[in-house]
Design an enzyme around this catalytic site. Structure first.
Site, PDB file in Angstrom:
ATOM      1  N   CYS A 384     -11.507  17.985  41.472  1.00  0.00           N
ATOM      2  CA  CYS A 384     -11.905  16.808  42.242  1.00  0.00           C
ATOM      3  C   CYS A 384     -13.417  16.559  42.141  1.00  0.00           C
ATOM      4  O   CYS A 384     -13.877  16.043  41.139  1.00  0.00           O
ATOM      5  CB  CYS A 384     -11.413  16.941  43.682  1.00  0.00           C
ATOM      6  N   HIS A 513      -5.904  17.967  42.995  1.00  0.00           N
ATOM      7  CA  HIS A 513      -6.015  19.333  43.526  1.00  0.00           C
ATOM      8  C   HIS A 513      -4.808  20.168  43.094  1.00  0.00           C
ATOM      9  O   HIS A 513      -3.856  20.320  43.848  1.00  0.00           O
ATOM     10  CB  HIS A 513      -6.094  19.296  45.062  1.00  0.00           C
ATOM     11  N   GLU A 515      -4.519  23.204  42.970  1.00  0.00           N
ATOM     12  CA  GLU A 515      -4.380  24.420  43.800  1.00  0.00           C
ATOM     13  C   GLU A 515      -3.274  24.280  44.849  1.00  0.00           C
ATOM     14  O   GLU A 515      -2.719  25.271  45.308  1.00  0.00           O
ATOM     15  CB  GLU A 515      -5.710  24.790  44.462  1.00  0.00           C
TER      16      GLU A 515
HETATM   17  N1  GLN Z   1     -16.176  13.454  47.504  1.00  0.00           N
HETATM   18  C1  GLN Z   1     -15.352  13.102  46.412  1.00  0.00           C
HETATM   19  C2  GLN Z   1     -14.526  11.856  46.683  1.00  0.00           C
HETATM   20  O1  GLN Z   1     -14.335  11.461  47.795  1.00  0.00           O
HETATM   21  C3  GLN Z   1     -14.454  14.247  46.015  1.00  0.00           C
HETATM   22  C4  GLN Z   1     -13.426  14.577  47.025  1.00  0.00           C
HETATM   23  C5  GLN Z   1     -12.835  15.937  46.828  1.00  0.00           C
HETATM   24  O2  GLN Z   1     -13.397  16.782  46.122  1.00  0.00           O
HETATM   25  N2  GLN Z   1     -11.726  16.207  47.485  1.00  0.00           N
HETATM   26  O3  GLN Z   1     -14.028  11.246  45.769  1.00  0.00           O
END
Ligand code: GLN
Length: 536
Positions: A384, A513, A515
């Site tokens: 992410c 994600h 994970e």
């Molecule tokens: N801050 C980033 C976004 O909002 C990444 C979010 C995250 O890593 N879950 O896109």
């Protein structure tokens, strides 16, 4: 066959692992062919975990259908190996929001709306939704017994037991200290905790004792005597090498069989070979793989980094064990890299991982860590934010786009390589923060010939998301010309979901994600591929 309900409550201290107990019990019931719906109820007024700072409450887990929940749902999924849904998570906030909505809609037809029975009825309705279609619904009651805040959930559990005595069982998980000066395990706090539960009209059917060492027969007898349960229904759950041993420890004490008998269900034989294999693999893994996880350092509140990134850590472990390696994870504070440079801090690690995150703290340190991994050809896995920042790093250094950034940090960036998703902008302007990110599972198409396509072994995948920003397509051509590979996109090709680098042993950034979909019995393919590269 009506759904059975098993309520798991906690006592003496918080953070005692009742989530792992509930998850392990669920795994033992599933291994017998019962369909289990684990469920968590939390006492805070937030309607989901999405608006709670992770340093306050630990990781925000995301379900397939897009609810932001407590980290315990992650534990449940890892133990039963199946996705859970939004009905399997409830908070006081959700319950009251619904009761108040109904009140405004005159659904109570002029009645005096009260905590009991209206709020408890709404809670029971949610228990029923959570257990829908399952043989057994294992409900973990958040917090510890005796708190004002969660009392209403205990009351609802009691009422359901009154209505359906044959379908409800109570398990109380409590802590047995071994005070240093005495060197002896004490049962009194557990007894008092059960008293408190009795005071709420609940008699536990089982008492699970958490402790640093196994409980002996004498301690079990004391608890049985004072807490009004059979000695065989006092279960010892001592600290052990890995949480994945807990199902086996509980099985040795016939916990699941006795619970099934209590609920009038057939005991059935369990196939626990997969769990035994995992535990063997954990014990066999001797050679280390050293992985640096780089992020901003959380040291406030009750929660440690290990809670904030629990799914990431577990996913690394699952993949390491699968290749017979012992995961050695080190937390690197990105601020240290800003101070001392990536070379000095990261030398000696076999792989670098940057997990999800928000905000500006330590961000230049994270970018420096990514540059180090890219240039020194150290395996890199970005999740992410870790993918977005890899794009920023590549734009700045490999494409010489000076000042390239994500607009989350620099709204005026001359090169907004990562920018806000169009529908998100309005939401932020209107301060609509709750449950408005791009959430839950989305389809992704993988490009042939890429590392990711190879790892998954399939062209179409679904992964879970939680973000507001995305890769800016205006830079797609420039970056790909310089060697970036767009390895995965939304099916329409519009959203960049995976980036990779050519001529690198492993450099993968994912907008999602992964994970959240790893379990010990089924490690995630991308984590496996990363760990394989790391082990090399
Ligand atoms: N801050 C980033 C976004 O909002 C990444 C979010 C995250 O890593 N879950 O896109």
């Amino acid at each position: 066959m009506p759904t059975k309900y098993v309520f798991v409550s906690g006592g003496v201290i918080s953070g005692l692992g009742k989530g792992i107990t509930a998850a392990s019990l669920s795994a033992l019931l599933e291994a017998r062919g019962y369909r289990v719906a684990p469920m968590k109820v939390d006492m805070y007024l937030n309607q989901d975990a999405g608006t709670i700072r992770p340093s306050e409450h630990g990781e925000v887990f995301v379900t397939e259908d897009g609810l932001e929940t407590d980290q315990d749902l992650g534990n449940y999924e890892r133990f039963i190996g199946r996705p859970l849904h939004r009905a399997q998570y409830a908070t006081t906030g959700q319950v009251y929001a619904e009761v108040l909505r109904r009140e405004r809609a005159f659904a109570y037809e002029g009645e005096d709306v009260e905590a009991i029975p209206h709020v408890t009825d709404e809670i029971i309705r949610r228990f029923k939704l959570g257990g829908q279609g399952a043989d057994i619904c294992v409900v973990e009651l958040g917090g510890t017994v005796g708190e004002y805040q969660n009392g209403i959930f205990f009351e609802a559990a009691r009422l359901l037991g009154r209505r359906e005595p044959k379908n409800v069982a109570h398990v109380h998980v409590a802590y047995l200290p071994i005070p240093g000066a005495l060197g002896e395990m004490k049962t009194k706090p557990v007894q008092q905790s059960v008293r408190m539960l009795n005071g709420m009209g609940i008699e536990p059917d089982f008492v699970v004792g958490r402790s640093s060492q196994a409980m002996d027969g004498r301690r079990k007898e004391r608890i049985a005597l004072f807490c009004n349960v059979a000695k065989e229904d006092v279960i010892s759950n001592p600290d052990c090498g890995s949480i994945y041993e807990v199902p086996l420890i509980l099985e040795d004490q016939r916990f699941a069989q006795r619970l099934l008998a209590r609920l009038g269900l057939k005991p059935k034989r369990a196939d626990l070979k997969p769990w035994r294999d995992v535990v063997d693999a954990i014990r066999r893994a001797k050679r280390d793989v050293k992985i640096a996880i780089v992020g901003k350092y959380f040291a406030v509140g009750d929660f440690m980094l290990s809670d904030v990134y629990i799914s990431v850590i577990e996913a690394v472990k699952h993949a390491a064990w699968a290749i017979s390696r012992k995961p050695a994870i080190t937390w690197i504070d990105a601020a240290d890299i800003e101070k001392h440079g990536a070379e000095k801090i990261l030398a000696g690690y076999d792989g670098v991982l940057v997990p999800g995150g928000f905000g500006s703290r330590g961000i230049e340190g994270v970018i420096a860590a990514i540059r180090y991994a890219r240039e020194k050809k150290v395996p890199y896995f970005g999740l992410c934010y870790g993918m977005q920042l890899a794009a920023v790093e590549f734009a700045r250094d490999a494409c010489e786009l000076k000042g390239a950034h994500t607009t989350e940090i620099d709204p005026q960036a001359p090169h907004a390589v990562v920018h806000i998703m169009p529908d998100q902008e309005k939401k932020l302007l209107n301060r609509e923060y709750g449950a408005t990110m791009r959430l839950g599972s989305w389809d992704c198409a993988l490009k042939p010939g890429t590392v990711s396509r190879h790892a998954y072994g399939t062209a179409a995948i679904r992964e879970r998301h939680r973000h507001r920003y995305e890769f800016n397509n205006a830079y797609r051509e420039t970056l790909t010309k310089a060697g970036l590979v767009v390895a995965g996109t939304s099916p329409d090709g519009q959203l960049v979901e995976i980036i990779e680098l050519k001529d690198h042993p492993f450099f993968v950034g994912v907008q999602f994600h992964p994970e959240f979909q790893s379990s010990p019995l089924k490690p995630h393919p991308l984590f496996r591929a990363f760990l394989k590269a790391v082990a090399k």
